[in-house]
Design an enzyme around this catalytic site. Structure first.
Site, mmCIF file in Angstrom:
data_model
loop_
_atom_site.group_PDB
_atom_site.id
_atom_site.type_symbol
_atom_site.label_atom_id
_atom_site.label_comp_id
_atom_site.label_asym_id
_atom_site.label_seq_id
_atom_site.Cartn_x
_atom_site.Cartn_y
_atom_site.Cartn_z
ATOM 1 N N SER A 51 0.844 -1.204 0.000
ATOM 2 C CA SER A 51 0.000 0.000 0.000
ATOM 3 C C SER A 51 0.878 1.252 0.000
ATOM 4 C CB SER A 51 -0.928 0.003 1.219
ATOM 5 O OG SER A 51 -0.177 -0.219 2.405
ATOM 6 N N ASP A 89 6.114 -6.648 2.734
ATOM 7 C CA ASP A 89 5.111 -7.112 1.772
ATOM 8 C C ASP A 89 5.788 -7.362 0.429
ATOM 9 O OD1 ASP A 89 2.555 -7.768 1.100
ATOM 10 O OD2 ASP A 89 1.765 -5.720 1.156
ATOM 11 N N LYS A 119 5.155 -11.039 3.605
ATOM 12 C CA LYS A 119 3.738 -11.322 3.362
ATOM 13 C C LYS A 119 3.531 -11.550 1.871
ATOM 14 C CE LYS A 119 0.284 -8.061 3.509
ATOM 15 N NZ LYS A 119 -0.262 -8.157 2.146
ATOM 16 N N GLU A 121 0.251 -12.442 -1.089
ATOM 17 C CA GLU A 121 -1.193 -12.526 -1.315
ATOM 18 C C GLU A 121 -1.531 -13.784 -2.101
ATOM 19 O OE1 GLU A 121 -2.751 -9.038 -3.271
ATOM 20 O OE2 GLU A 121 -1.930 -7.682 -1.753
ATOM 21 N N GLU A 188 -8.736 -9.746 4.267
ATOM 22 C CA GLU A 188 -9.118 -8.379 3.870
ATOM 23 C C GLU A 188 -10.523 -8.333 3.277
ATOM 24 O OE1 GLU A 188 -6.182 -6.104 1.768
ATOM 25 O OE2 GLU A 188 -7.595 -4.470 1.375
HETATM 26 O O1 KIV Z 1 -0.284 -3.397 1.757
HETATM 27 C C1 KIV Z 1 -0.978 -3.344 2.775
HETATM 28 O O2 KIV Z 1 -1.077 -2.319 3.458
HETATM 29 C C2 KIV Z 1 -1.704 -4.544 3.166
HETATM 30 C C3 KIV Z 1 -2.671 -4.407 4.288
HETATM 31 C C4 KIV Z 1 -3.947 -3.917 3.750
HETATM 32 C C5 KIV Z 1 -2.835 -5.669 5.028
HETATM 33 O O3 KIV Z 1 -1.558 -5.563 2.561
#
Ligand code: KIV
Length: 288
Positions: A51, A89, A119, A121, A188
């Site tokens: 994000s 992420d 993380k 997805e 989410e």
């Molecule tokens: O990138 C991000 O901020 C996320 C959150 C919404 C969990 O993946």
């Protein structure tokens, strides 16, 4: 203030929270000052989310942000976050093309950027990726439900888990990711009922964002919480501050102060010693 390092939150502590029914608090951060503040606030997990591609770098969605851009933000966050578990992420197309590439890119988040975990997805199709990363010692937070890297293109902005069938699929995804070794699971924009069913079905903590109160923890995007991203605010966000307005007011006052001669004042200025001032005045009076 104590100079002692605060006790670092570990992956096993995050897992223990679920067993002991203690909620997990997570927030995103993308730079050093907000990482310092998030860490001091006592949150358990700081996620350097993709994000950041939107709220910091100004991309339209999360897909363009690169590994190098993510690593730069992650490095800054790791300089500020000493207690919280730090999760990097993995951006779109940094883990989808193959296991080897996924391991190499995830390794950069750990080795170069000082993250504790990564993380990714996606549902059960990414169980082999979770397994491969876990096997080499990289803890993985999985992310299902609405997945911003792909759901908007495939389905639009749509709440997930609206039917029993959809929820059953999400539960299967969650179980398969947990079995592959994920240590936690972001859910989410799901219905409350789906989040509850998933949370009850897996032994690992679920961290909800837009899934109601039954997840084992909650996460929000920092710039949404602070009111620093104005393009849109999802229904599930609680805004605790309107920072954009405050910043705008401060900058307008600064501009006015400069234009009106109110800034800089005496208190912001440096002077020569009086003897040097006198020399300067003499020199100015001397004919050339
Ligand atoms: O990138 C991000 O901020 C996320 C959150 C919404 C969990 O993946």
């Amino acid at each position: 203030m104590s100079s002692q390092s605060p006790r670092k939150i570990s992956v096993s502590e995050i897992l223990r929270r679920k067993r002991e029914h203690v909620k997990i608090v997570a927030i995103t951060a993308y730079d050093y000052p907000t990482s310092l503040l998030a860490d001091r606030s006592g949150v358990d997990i700081i996620l350097v989310g993709d994000s950041g591609g939107m709220v910091v770098l100004g991309y339209q969605d999360t897909r363009p942000v690169s590994v190098d851009e993510m690593l730069m933000m992650a490095k800054a966050v790791s300089r500020g976050g000493r207690r919280a578990l730090l999760v990097g992420d993995m951006p779109f197309m940094s883990y989808q093309a193959g296991l080897e590439e996924a391991i190499r890119n995830a390794g950069r988040f750990i080795k170069e950027a000082g993250m504790d975990a990564v993380k990714i997805e996606g549902g059960r199709e990414f169980a082999p990726t979770v397994r491969a990363l876990s096997r080499v010692g990289i803890p993985v937070m999985a992310h299902i439900g609405f997945t911003p890297q792909t759901t908007p293109t495939l389905e639009g902005y749509r709440v997930q888990g609206k039917t029993v069938e959809e929820t059953a699929k999400l539960v299967e995804d969650a179980v398969s990711l947990a079995e592959a070794g994920a240590f936690s699971l972001v859910l989410e924009m799901t219905t409350v009922e789906a989040a509850k069913a998933i949370t009850e079905a897996v032994p690992i903590p679920t961290i909800g964002i837009g899934g109601g109160p039954f997840s084992d923890g909650q996460i929000l995007v920092l710039h949404d919480v602070l009111g620093l991203f104005e393009r849109f605010t999802p229904k599930f966000v609680k805004r605790y501050l309107s920072l954009s307005g405050e910043i705008l007011k401060a900058l307008q006052t600064y501009r006015d102060d400069v234009l009106n001669g109110q800034f800089p004042g005496e208190e912001h200025s440096f002077h020569m010693d009086i003897a040097e001032v006198e020399k300067l005045q003499l020199r100015a009076r001397r004919p050339n």
